[in-house]
Design an enzyme around this catalytic site. Structure first.
Site, mmCIF file in Angstrom:
data_model
loop_
_atom_site.group_PDB
_atom_site.id
_atom_site.type_symbol
_atom_site.label_atom_id
_atom_site.label_comp_id
_atom_site.label_asym_id
_atom_site.label_seq_id
_atom_site.Cartn_x
_atom_site.Cartn_y
_atom_site.Cartn_z
ATOM 1 N N ASP A 33 4.524 1.206 -5.496
ATOM 2 C CA ASP A 33 3.699 0.807 -6.633
ATOM 3 C C ASP A 33 3.794 -0.700 -6.856
ATOM 4 O O ASP A 33 4.864 -1.222 -7.171
ATOM 5 C CB ASP A 33 4.184 1.567 -7.873
ATOM 6 C CG ASP A 33 3.255 1.431 -9.060
ATOM 7 O OD1 ASP A 33 2.452 0.499 -9.087
ATOM 8 O OD2 ASP A 33 3.357 2.279 -9.970
ATOM 9 N N ASP A 37 -9.833 1.085 -5.459
ATOM 10 C CA ASP A 37 -10.531 2.312 -5.842
ATOM 11 C C ASP A 37 -11.324 2.040 -7.119
ATOM 12 O O ASP A 37 -10.760 1.635 -8.136
ATOM 13 C CB ASP A 37 -9.512 3.426 -6.079
ATOM 14 C CG ASP A 37 -10.157 4.809 -6.165
ATOM 15 O OD1 ASP A 37 -11.284 4.904 -6.698
ATOM 16 O OD2 ASP A 37 -9.548 5.781 -5.700
ATOM 17 N N ASP A 47 0.861 -1.180 0.000
ATOM 18 C CA ASP A 47 0.000 0.000 0.000
ATOM 19 C C ASP A 47 0.897 1.228 0.000
ATOM 20 O O ASP A 47 2.115 1.123 0.187
ATOM 21 C CB ASP A 47 -0.922 0.007 1.226
ATOM 22 C CG ASP A 47 -2.252 0.712 0.958
ATOM 23 O OD1 ASP A 47 -2.207 1.852 0.449
ATOM 24 O OD2 ASP A 47 -3.321 0.152 1.258
#
Length: 275
Positions: free
Chosen positions: A152, A175, A125
């Site tokens: 990433d 998301d 994360d």
């Protein structure tokens, strides 16, 4: 990745109140956590591209900060893309390794790690408070099968993991990027699945979950069409929530609002042999 995550906060100096504590102000460029995660581990060494994540800035509690300082050198991994990670060396054993992309505050990750100590979880994360919270939870519960990655996940998969090094992949409540013009930012895309497949062992399970139904439908379509994966459900649809995935606080809030949560469980098919 934006530097805003760990950017120094330089505030105007103010005289301390008589008898009050002296507040330390970080100088420009001074790291927020000297022994903790880097603000931008990969820097500008890799191409700029559309990101599926949005770094968030929020307050780090004293307990989270302490965990980051104490535990990051042992249990943390900065994703800089400059070396190959050996999972056996990272965890100190040869147990199966599951990559979890996006773990929020880490409560569900800690629960799964405690329930299955024979499986190692590499949880990635970019949210500093969440990183500190997961480290704190792992420390308090005596969990030795959790490592926290900062940065990433695409760079981790592409630059730092060898083929067939993962036994599973978990993507819970990514998301959804609900606006149509942002759909290109969604993580579950054909290109991402091709990259993930190259790092997953045959038979490895990809487990996704989302409470955004349009995204769930896209996930089902994209995974179902990818030649490297097969649906574990005979009817080709969504899967019941497996018992090993905890019901998270975030998920409970969504259910209270009437959201429908969909799980997807797809299996990495055996490698195709060239003729």
């Amino acid at each position: 990745m934006s530097d805003s995550l760990n950017a120094p906060e330089v505030l105007p100096a103010a005289p301390p109140a008589p008898g009050g504590p002296v507040r330390h102000t970080r100088a420009k460029g001074e790291p927020r956590f000297p022994d903790g995660p880097k603000a931008d581990p990969a820097g500008s060494h890799f191409e700029r591209r559309i990101r599926s994540f949005q770094p968030r800035r929020s307050r780090v509690t004293a307990g989270q900060a302490d965990a980051l300082q104490r535990l990051w050198p042992t249990w943390g991994l900065d994703i800089d893309g400059r070396r190959i990670v050996d999972p056996a060396e990272l965890f100190g054993n040869t147990n199966p390794v599951v990559l979890e992309i996006g773990f929020g505050m880490g409560e569900a990750t800690a629960q799964m790690a405690a329930a299955d100590p024979g499986t190692n979880i590499l949880a990635v994360d970019v949210h500093t408070p969440g990183q500190g919270n997961l480290l704190n939870l792992a420390d308090r519960r005596g969990l030795t099968n959790v490592r926290v990655g900062n940065g990433d996940a695409i760079i981790l998969l592409r630059e730092m993991l060898r083929p067939d090094s993962l036994d599973g992949l978990r993507v819970y409540f990514p998301d959804p990027w609900p606006k149509k013009r942002h759909h290109k930012r969604r993580l579950i895309q054909p290109e991402f699945l091709t990259l993930a497949a190259s790092r997953l062992k045959p038979g490895a399970i990809v487990h996704c979950a989302t409470d955004w139904e349009p995204y769930a439908e896209q996930m089902l379509e994209v995974l179902g069409a990818h030649p490297d994966f097969e649906n574990t459900q005979a009817d080709g649809g969504f899967a019941p929530r497996p018992e090993f995935r905890p019901l998270t606080r975030f998920e409970g809030q969504g259910l209270d609002k009437g959201h429908v949560v969909n799980d997807l469980l797809f299996r990495r098919v055996p490698h195709r042999r060239s003729r």
